[in-house]
Scaffold this motif. Sequence first.
Motif, PDB file in Angstrom:
ATOM      1  N   THR A  95       0.835  -1.198   0.000  1.00  0.00           N
ATOM      2  CA  THR A  95       0.000   0.000   0.000  1.00  0.00           C
ATOM      3  C   THR A  95       0.871   1.250   0.000  1.00  0.00           C
ATOM      4  O   THR A  95       2.092   1.177   0.200  1.00  0.00           O
ATOM      5  CB  THR A  95      -0.892   0.025   1.245  1.00  0.00           C
ATOM      6  N   ALA A  96       0.232   2.385  -0.201  1.00  0.00           N
ATOM      7  CA  ALA A  96       0.958   3.658  -0.127  1.00  0.00           C
ATOM      8  C   ALA A  96       1.586   3.837   1.251  1.00  0.00           C
ATOM      9  O   ALA A  96       2.700   4.361   1.377  1.00  0.00           O
ATOM     10  CB  ALA A  96       0.018   4.811  -0.445  1.00  0.00           C
ATOM     11  N   VAL A  99       4.803   1.931   1.318  1.00  0.00           N
ATOM     12  CA  VAL A  99       5.863   2.637   0.589  1.00  0.00           C
ATOM     13  C   VAL A  99       6.412   3.783   1.432  1.00  0.00           C
ATOM     14  O   VAL A  99       7.627   3.951   1.565  1.00  0.00           O
ATOM     15  CB  VAL A  99       5.347   3.157  -0.769  1.00  0.00           C
ATOM     16  N   ALA A 100       5.518   4.574   2.027  1.00  0.00           N
ATOM     17  CA  ALA A 100       5.949   5.702   2.860  1.00  0.00           C
ATOM     18  C   ALA A 100       6.817   5.222   4.013  1.00  0.00           C
ATOM     19  O   ALA A 100       7.851   5.838   4.332  1.00  0.00           O
ATOM     20  CB  ALA A 100       4.735   6.469   3.380  1.00  0.00           C
ATOM     21  N   LEU A 151       7.034  10.480  -0.093  1.00  0.00           N
ATOM     22  CA  LEU A 151       6.075  10.002  -1.083  1.00  0.00           C
ATOM     23  C   LEU A 151       5.165  11.165  -1.466  1.00  0.00           C
ATOM     24  O   LEU A 151       4.505  11.749  -0.612  1.00  0.00           O
ATOM     25  CB  LEU A 151       5.258   8.841  -0.506  1.00  0.00           C
ATOM     26  N   GLU A 153       2.967  11.011  -4.452  1.00  0.00           N
ATOM     27  CA  GLU A 153       1.730  10.598  -5.119  1.00  0.00           C
ATOM     28  C   GLU A 153       1.746   9.101  -5.382  1.00  0.00           C
ATOM     29  O   GLU A 153       2.790   8.533  -5.723  1.00  0.00           O
ATOM     30  CB  GLU A 153       1.591  11.350  -6.448  1.00  0.00           C
ATOM     31  N   GLN A 154       0.595   8.470  -5.221  1.00  0.00           N
ATOM     32  CA  GLN A 154       0.392   7.120  -5.728  1.00  0.00           C
ATOM     33  C   GLN A 154      -0.346   7.233  -7.054  1.00  0.00           C
ATOM     34  O   GLN A 154      -1.464   7.750  -7.108  1.00  0.00           O
ATOM     35  CB  GLN A 154      -0.399   6.249  -4.752  1.00  0.00           C
ATOM     36  N   GLU A 157      -1.534   1.032  -8.703  1.00  0.00           N
ATOM     37  CA  GLU A 157      -1.120   0.023  -7.722  1.00  0.00           C
ATOM     38  C   GLU A 157       0.371  -0.301  -7.785  1.00  0.00           C
ATOM     39  O   GLU A 157       0.920  -0.876  -6.839  1.00  0.00           O
ATOM     40  CB  GLU A 157      -1.939  -1.271  -7.891  1.00  0.00           C
ATOM     41  N   TYR A 160       4.543   5.012  -8.176  1.00  0.00           N
ATOM     42  CA  TYR A 160       4.550   6.049  -7.142  1.00  0.00           C
ATOM     43  C   TYR A 160       5.518   7.156  -7.556  1.00  0.00           C
ATOM     44  O   TYR A 160       6.475   6.916  -8.299  1.00  0.00           O
ATOM     45  CB  TYR A 160       5.004   5.466  -5.798  1.00  0.00           C
TER      46      TYR A 160
END
Length: 288
Positions: A95-96, A99-100, A151, A153-154, A157, A160
């Motif tokens: 998920t975002a 990633v963050a 981060l 922007e996403q 899926e 990024y």
Amino acid sequence: MPNGIVIIDKPADWTSMDVCAKLRGILNERRIGHGGTLDPMATGVLPVFVGQATRAVEFAENGEKEYLAGLRLGQVTDTEDTSGRVLETFPVAVTAADVAAALEPFRGPIQQIPPMYSAIKIQGKKLYELARKGQEVERKPRSVTIYELELVEQVNETDYVLRCRCSKGTYVRTLCHDIGRALGCGGAMYSLRRTMAAGFTLDDAVTLEDVQRRGEELLLPTDSLFQQHPILLLKSDKLEKRVRCGNPISLPGTADGTYRVYSQDRQFLCLSQARGGTLTSIKNFFGA
């Protein structure tokens, strides 16, 4: 003869040297160099130094840089970006927020192993020349610093957008590769836009077409590279003569630090270091 700095918004699929070659033709000036290579895939801020201003290139190369980088999860390539050959693919189930969270260990001083597709030389051979022959050699990790990493922007899926402010020598595609590996699904850089270099931003940038139309009028003065340093105006012909001869000068009471030094008629002469009341030139920029 033209002298100064032009900030080019480098187009995709051009090398930094392609840009310099084009500008040599437009400006009819042989002495042209750039302040920090951008890969052909990359776009954005490329400071280019013209004429006498080429003496300042080394100061631009060593500064911090900022990028917007596209990270594509789920694939690993031989170049660490999507221009290369895909070596592995993986399903992506992050998920975002994942990633963050994965960015945290990459902030601050880190070690990077330079990619094989880079211009670093080992035993006199550029790595990319060896890579194109199918060879891989051991590379020693190098220390770089990631000052900011977030981060932005996403996109979907797998894709990024990251913002990265980093030191000289940072490979952003290697950063994307390493973040993908940390997430367990692999990663490659699919886009790169440099938004700041040597203190210049996209607001300062012009296109090659702009230079083709307007020429030398787009050149910024050489001292625009050193705006972070205070001005020191010489107040006598004697002091100016000594500076032009490359000699230190005594200026009691001058605070220690780096200064932009100007003649009485406000011509930029040099970047100098003051220490203990003595001013010594770091680099001269006046003509012969």
